[in-house]
Design a protein around this motif. Sequence first.
Motif, PDB file in Angstrom:
ATOM      1  N   ALA A   1      -9.085   9.978   3.270  1.00 59.36           N
ATOM      2  CA  ALA A   1      -9.172  11.419   3.013  1.00 59.36           C
ATOM      3  C   ALA A   1      -7.804  12.088   3.121  1.00 59.36           C
ATOM      4  CB  ALA A   1     -10.147  12.064   3.993  1.00 59.36           C
ATOM      5  N   ALA A   2      -7.011  11.661   4.093  1.00 59.70           N
ATOM      6  CA  ALA A   2      -5.707  12.289   4.311  1.00 59.70           C
ATOM      7  C   ALA A   2      -4.694  11.878   3.250  1.00 59.70           C
ATOM      8  CB  ALA A   2      -5.175  11.916   5.700  1.00 59.70           C
ATOM      9  N   GLN A   3      -4.762  10.620   2.791  1.00 56.26           N
ATOM     10  CA  GLN A   3      -3.785  10.089   1.832  1.00 56.26           C
ATOM     11  C   GLN A   3      -4.519   9.286   0.750  1.00 56.26           C
ATOM     12  OE1 GLN A   3      -0.612  10.729   1.668  1.00 56.26           O
ATOM     13  NE2 GLN A   3      -0.377  11.821   3.605  1.00 56.26           N
ATOM     14  N   PRO A   4      -5.106   9.977  -0.237  1.00 60.02           N
ATOM     15  CA  PRO A   4      -5.893   9.271  -1.261  1.00 60.02           C
ATOM     16  C   PRO A   4      -5.098   8.282  -2.096  1.00 60.02           C
ATOM     17  CG  PRO A   4      -6.324  11.643  -1.277  1.00 60.02           C
ATOM     18  CD  PRO A   4      -5.146  11.436  -0.395  1.00 60.02           C
ATOM     19  N   ASP A   5      -3.769   8.416  -2.137  1.00 60.44           N
ATOM     20  CA  ASP A   5      -2.947   7.515  -2.944  1.00 60.44           C
ATOM     21  C   ASP A   5      -2.419   6.318  -2.159  1.00 60.44           C
ATOM     22  OD1 ASP A   5      -3.202   9.061  -5.278  1.00 60.44           O
ATOM     23  OD2 ASP A   5      -1.599  10.402  -4.628  1.00 60.44           O
ATOM     24  N   VAL A   6      -2.806   6.215  -0.893  1.00 56.29           N
ATOM     25  CA  VAL A   6      -2.364   5.105  -0.048  1.00 56.29           C
ATOM     26  C   VAL A   6      -3.501   4.099   0.098  1.00 56.29           C
ATOM     27  CG1 VAL A   6      -1.648   4.456   2.290  1.00 56.29           C
ATOM     28  CG2 VAL A   6      -0.689   6.498   1.209  1.00 56.29           C
ATOM     29  N   ASP A   7      -3.208   2.834  -0.139  1.00 58.04           N
ATOM     30  CA  ASP A   7      -4.198   1.779  -0.002  1.00 58.04           C
ATOM     31  C   ASP A   7      -4.298   1.303   1.447  1.00 58.04           C
ATOM     32  OD1 ASP A   7      -4.816   1.840  -2.714  1.00 58.04           O
ATOM     33  OD2 ASP A   7      -3.296   0.342  -3.209  1.00 58.04           O
ATOM     34  N   VAL A   8      -5.333   0.534   1.730  1.00 52.37           N
ATOM     35  CA  VAL A   8      -5.593   0.045   3.084  1.00 52.37           C
ATOM     36  C   VAL A   8      -5.847  -1.454   3.029  1.00 52.37           C
ATOM     37  CG1 VAL A   8      -7.021   0.282   5.152  1.00 52.37           C
ATOM     38  CG2 VAL A   8      -6.695   2.254   3.634  1.00 52.37           C
TER      39      VAL A   8
END
Length: 258
Positions: free
Chosen positions: A39-46
């Motif tokens: 939610a905070a960083q939609p363009d960051v993968d996990v």
Amino acid sequence: MSQGPLPERSVEGLGRVVMVVPTYNEADNLAWIVGRLRAAQPDVDVLVVDDGSPDGTGAIADELATADPAVAVLHRTTKAGLGAAYLHGFRVALAEGYDVVGEMDADGSHQPEQLQRLLDALHGADLVIGSRWVPGGSVVNWPLRRELLSRGGNLYVRMLLGVAVRDATAGFRLFRRTTLDKIDLDSVESTGYVFQTDMVARTLAAGLVVREVPIEFVERVRGDSKMSGAVATESLKRITTWGLRERREQARRAWRRR
């Protein structure tokens, strides 16, 4: 990994970014923290790296990956230590072509809502650390004994290793791909919590730029901490060994110059 290559997303000015999240018995926290991060960083993968958690954390990670193509999972069969999990995750992230590889805990102590501070700082650095002990940094719900242990340990690191970093043991970080390439991950042998200090020292020794940004570190409210007095003692022993070795090498170099 539990799925194929992740679809390409990118953070403006930095390229593709992935946060590596190591887990061991974090069933109560994983979905909560991954949800906050997405939610905070939609363009960051996990990339979740699970060390064979007996509490079902790995299965939860698989469910998250099935529901969200930005989440992937590495399943390891044994609990081999924090550093070993990160090294495995880093290698996979580099193989997948990521430009920035980050670290964060799964227990909520590193707040995803503050990740933007690290992303902003990376524009002028090779490694960014979310620091508890720079002006503006803080800890929440820590007993005084633990704060003194952390502050004292970091002071010891600065004095013995000569690194100008106030929170060398912190685990909320962003590395540029080029940084991980330059410090030679294959030569990293530290597998426990001392891994964090090792990576800082290697980055500085390579002549690269390390920046610290203040964060608010929040002690976990669910699950058990993996840090113990024995773990801290072992880390200090390893750091002492490195420091004394470096001091001997400095003395030899000075003698040769004379």
